[in-house]
Every structure is written in C-alpha cells, then in structure tokens.
Write an enzyme that holds these catalytic residues in place. Structure first.
Site, PDB file in Angstrom:
ATOM      1  CB  SER A  31       0.572   3.098   3.810  1.00  0.00           C
ATOM      2  OG  SER A  31       0.179   2.204   4.536  1.00  0.00           O
TER       3      SER A  31
ATOM      4  CB  CYS B 120       3.022   2.229  -1.171  1.00  0.00           C
ATOM      5  SG  CYS B 120       1.826   0.938  -1.197  1.00  0.00           S
TER       6      CYS B 120
END
Ligand SMILES: [Co+2]
Length: 184
Positions: free
Chosen positions: A96, A92
């Site tokens: 996250s 990502c």
C-alpha cells in the site's frame, strides 16, 4: 476490524500506555493536516507557475518540499502529468505504498487486493468502475509505487479556470484525481 481496533485502543488507554487525546491528535493530523489538500496545493502551483512545473518534472521531491511537504513515505517523489491522450494511474501492487506527505493515508480500496492486481491487468476496466471513462485512444500509464518511489498524478487543468487563483484551483483537485482513478 473496527471492533478489534477499538478493543486494542481501550486496552492501551486503560493501561495508561496511550493518551486518547494524543490518538485524536494523530488521526486529526493525518486526516486534516497531511491529507490530500497538500497534494492539491502542489497541483495548483504546477498549473499556475510554469517554472515550478519544470522543477516538479526535474525533482519532484525537492519541488514538493518547497511547499513544506516532506518526510516519511515521501522521500522519493515523482510527478506524472496527465495530458491530451495520456492518463496516469498509481497503484502499489505489493502492499500500500502511498505518498503520505501529499495525500495523507491511503483509502481502503487502494490497499485492497482486487485494486492492486487489476489496476495493472485491466486499468481501463478499473477506471470505468470508478466512473472514469477514457477515450479509446488515450494511453493509460500505470505506475507501481514502491518503498523507494512514490507517485503524484498531476491532473489536467480543467477548462474555464484561467481566471482562478491558486487557492481556488486547489479546491478543484481531488484525492482520486491525484491517484489517477478520477479525472477532474
Ligand atoms: Co508497497
């Protein structure tokens, strides 16, 4: 950070705002019940059942929910399959984002800025640092998770596992294998 978290927890407990047993239960839930063992069951089913694998390709969210895994951070799942000459890696880049229902909580390195930036710029170099050396002609596909879509890597089934049942196969599947930083 650990000290700050501890201090915050002590304060909340002292003020009677949280019950330490409830906190333990939540951590236990994510570490042991919602951990990567869920994803491993999905992978083992995909290896064992071609019809399931097909459903996983068509609608991973629904196929994963068949095994009882769904909910927050797993609403829009996509399964990406490793195969001969193809390796998938999930990151990502923004924060996250991570498929909680199948992998639990993300490891610290997944949230780190070096991983988030370098997985895109130099995936082969990042994989090598994880000890994953891929043949030069293997195509590496990097998938950027978002709040909308979360990815689960379906690793290649290890050779010599034809006789194994689903539970035994699931035991071979690692968290990093399902993020794509490792091969099995
Ligand atoms: Co994110």
């Amino acid at each position: 950070m650990a000290l700050r978290v501890k201090a915050l927890e002590s304060l909340l407990v002292e003020k009677g705002l949280v019950d330490p047993a409830a906190l333990d239960a939540i951590v236990d839930h994510f570490e042991h019940k919602v951990g990567p063992r869920n994803g491993a069951k999905v992978v083992a089913r995909a290896w064992s059942d071609p019809a399931y694998r097909e459903r996983l390709r068509e609608d991973a969210t629904a196929a994963i929910a068949e095994l009882g895994f769904s909910g927050a951070q797993g609403e829009h799942m996509v399964a990406v399959e490793n195969g001969p000459g193809v390796h998938n890696l999930v990151v990502c880049t923004l924060c996250s984002c991570y498929p909680w229902p199948v992998l639990g909580l993300p490891p610290v390195w997944y949230k780190s800025s070096p991983y988030r930036s370098r997985a895109v710029i130099d995936p082969r170099g990042v994989l090598a640092e994880f000890g994953t050396e891929l043949p030069a002609d293997t195509e590496i596909r990097v998938w950027d998770s978002t709040a909308e879509v979360r990815y689960l890597v379906i690793p290649e089934r290890p050779s010599g596992t034809d006789e194994l049942g689903e539970a035994e196969l699931a035991a071979l599947v690692t968290r990093d294998g399902m993020i794509g930083t490792a091969r099995l």
